[in-house]
Design an enzyme around this catalytic site. Sequence first.
Site, short mmCIF file in Angstrom:
data_model
loop_
_atom_site.label_atom_id
_atom_site.label_comp_id
_atom_site.label_asym_id
_atom_site.label_seq_id
_atom_site.Cartn_x
_atom_site.Cartn_y
_atom_site.Cartn_z
N LYS A 19 0.88 -1.18 0.00
CA LYS A 19 0.00 0.00 0.00
C LYS A 19 0.90 1.22 0.00
O LYS A 19 1.67 1.42 0.95
CB LYS A 19 -0.89 -0.03 1.24
CG LYS A 19 -1.73 1.23 1.48
CD LYS A 19 -2.71 0.96 2.59
CE LYS A 19 -3.30 2.22 3.20
NZ LYS A 19 -4.15 2.96 2.28
N THR A 22 -2.44 6.90 0.29
CA THR A 22 -3.64 6.99 1.12
C THR A 22 -4.45 8.16 0.62
O THR A 22 -3.90 9.15 0.11
CB THR A 22 -3.29 7.13 2.63
OG1 THR A 22 -4.50 7.11 3.39
CG2 THR A 22 -2.51 8.40 2.93
N GLU A 72 -3.40 1.03 -3.55
CA GLU A 72 -4.02 0.76 -2.25
C GLU A 72 -4.10 -0.74 -1.98
O GLU A 72 -4.63 -1.16 -0.95
CB GLU A 72 -5.46 1.31 -2.22
CG GLU A 72 -5.57 2.82 -2.11
CD GLU A 72 -5.60 3.27 -0.66
OE1 GLU A 72 -5.34 2.45 0.23
OE2 GLU A 72 -5.87 4.46 -0.44
#
Length: 109
Positions: A19, A22, A72
């Site tokens: 990931k 954000t 993500e």
Amino acid sequence: MNDITFFQRFESDIVAGRKTITLRDVSESHFIPGQQLRVGRYEDDVYFCTIEVVSVTPVALEKLTDEHARQENMTLPELKEVIGEIYPGLTELYAIVFRLLTKSDKRVL
Ligand SMILES: CC(=O)Nc1ccn([C@@H]2O[C@H](CO)[C@@H](O)[C@H]2O)c(=O)n1
């Protein structure tokens, strides 16, 4: 003190490098490229890694792409569902791209 928090369920993806972005609201859009951030868990504020901010870019919910979802480690429908739960009704987001600098050796996963 931590500079940013993530829900605990994303910790393993972040420390594994799966990931790398954000999506946040305007209250967390003030980060500057090159800034190093101590990252904690939202639930208990336990520090778990340090990241470097690569970029902060405004993005509308409807303009999110498969590339955002890939960054993500989700599918685009999954990502939109998560955002709808965290930020109900919000359509203006900020994509914060980051890279992992260090992991806490006190993490318990
Ligand atoms: C207090 C607060 O807002 N905490 C948040 C907000 C967002 N996110 C992550 O951002 C992406 C899209 O929003 C998702 O992957 C979530 O990881 C998070 O972990 N923790």
